[in-house]
Write a protein that holds these residues in place. Structure first.
Motif, PDB file in Angstrom:
ATOM      1  N   PRO A  63     -10.915  10.383  -3.309  1.00  0.00           N
ATOM      2  CA  PRO A  63     -10.096   9.962  -1.841  1.00  0.00           C
ATOM      3  C   PRO A  63      -8.836   9.590  -1.678  1.00  0.00           C
ATOM      4  N   HIS A  64      -7.718   9.950  -1.324  1.00  0.00           N
ATOM      5  CA  HIS A  64      -6.230   9.333  -1.032  1.00  0.00           C
ATOM      6  C   HIS A  64      -6.093   9.470   0.310  1.00  0.00           C
ATOM      7  N   GLU A  65      -4.863   8.874   1.139  1.00  0.00           N
ATOM      8  CA  GLU A  65      -3.858   8.358   1.631  1.00  0.00           C
ATOM      9  C   GLU A  65      -2.512   8.203   0.971  1.00  0.00           C
ATOM     10  N   THR A  67       0.185   6.408   3.905  1.00  0.00           N
ATOM     11  CA  THR A  67       0.109   5.699   5.270  1.00  0.00           C
ATOM     12  C   THR A  67       1.667   4.974   5.536  1.00  0.00           C
ATOM     13  N   ARG A  75       0.152  -1.163  10.232  1.00  0.00           N
ATOM     14  CA  ARG A  75       0.102   0.263  10.005  1.00  0.00           C
ATOM     15  C   ARG A  75       1.044   1.457  11.161  1.00  0.00           C
ATOM     16  N   GLN A  78      -0.431   6.872   9.407  1.00  0.00           N
ATOM     17  CA  GLN A  78      -1.482   7.841   8.387  1.00  0.00           C
ATOM     18  C   GLN A  78      -1.071   8.818   8.503  1.00  0.00           C
ATOM     19  N   SER A  81      -5.831  11.234   4.875  1.00  0.00           N
ATOM     20  CA  SER A  81      -7.098  10.891   4.006  1.00  0.00           C
ATOM     21  C   SER A  81      -7.701  11.604   4.017  1.00  0.00           C
ATOM     22  N   LYS A 113      -2.583   5.673  -1.630  1.00  0.00           N
ATOM     23  CA  LYS A 113      -3.474   4.574  -2.627  1.00  0.00           C
ATOM     24  C   LYS A 113      -4.423   5.528  -2.379  1.00  0.00           C
TER      25      LYS A 113
END
Length: 131
Positions: A63-65, A67, A75, A78, A81, A113
């Protein structure tokens, strides 16, 4: 170089393939913004920024984001995701927030992330919006 059947170490009891990155080597490569200053005013010149980053993970996706935040830590948008595997990524940001409005001029922080078996891995950078 010839490869022969068998184990190269006694750590494994069978013909298991194992790849490990040394401690201290970041899994997320340092993200960059191209260009570092952009003006999303609709004139067709520097209307978006490309945020480029690398994930150094082998195997299935993690899992990666990606943002974007303002300097107060709120925030703004985004951009992705989703699962990501090893590779080079590039995402565009058009200077719009989550509601589709142009952001105010200023400096923004982008953060990549990843959730890995070693915990959360981060890569950050800044980009400036001017009009």
């Amino acid at each position: 170089q010839q490869v022969e059947e068998g184990n190269s170490t006694l750590r494994f009891g069978d013909n298991t393939l194992s790849v490990e990155t040394p401690r201290g080597v970041p899994i997320v490569g340092q993200p960059t913004a191209v260009p570092p200053v952009f003006s999303p005013n609709g004139d067709g010149v520097n209307d978006r920024v490309l945020i480029q980053y690398q994930i150094r993970v082998l195997g299935v996706g993690v899992p990666h984001e990606l943002t974007v935040y303002d300097l107060a830590g709120r925030r703004v948008r985004q951009l992705i995701s989703a699962p990501g595997s090893a590779g080079v990524y590039e995402r565009a940001w058009d200077g719009m927030d989550e509601s589709g409005q142009h952001v105010l001029p200023g400096t923004y922080i982008y953060e990549v992330k990843l959730e890995t078996d070693r915990g959360t891995q981060l890569g950050t950078g800044t980009v400036a919006v001017v009009y």
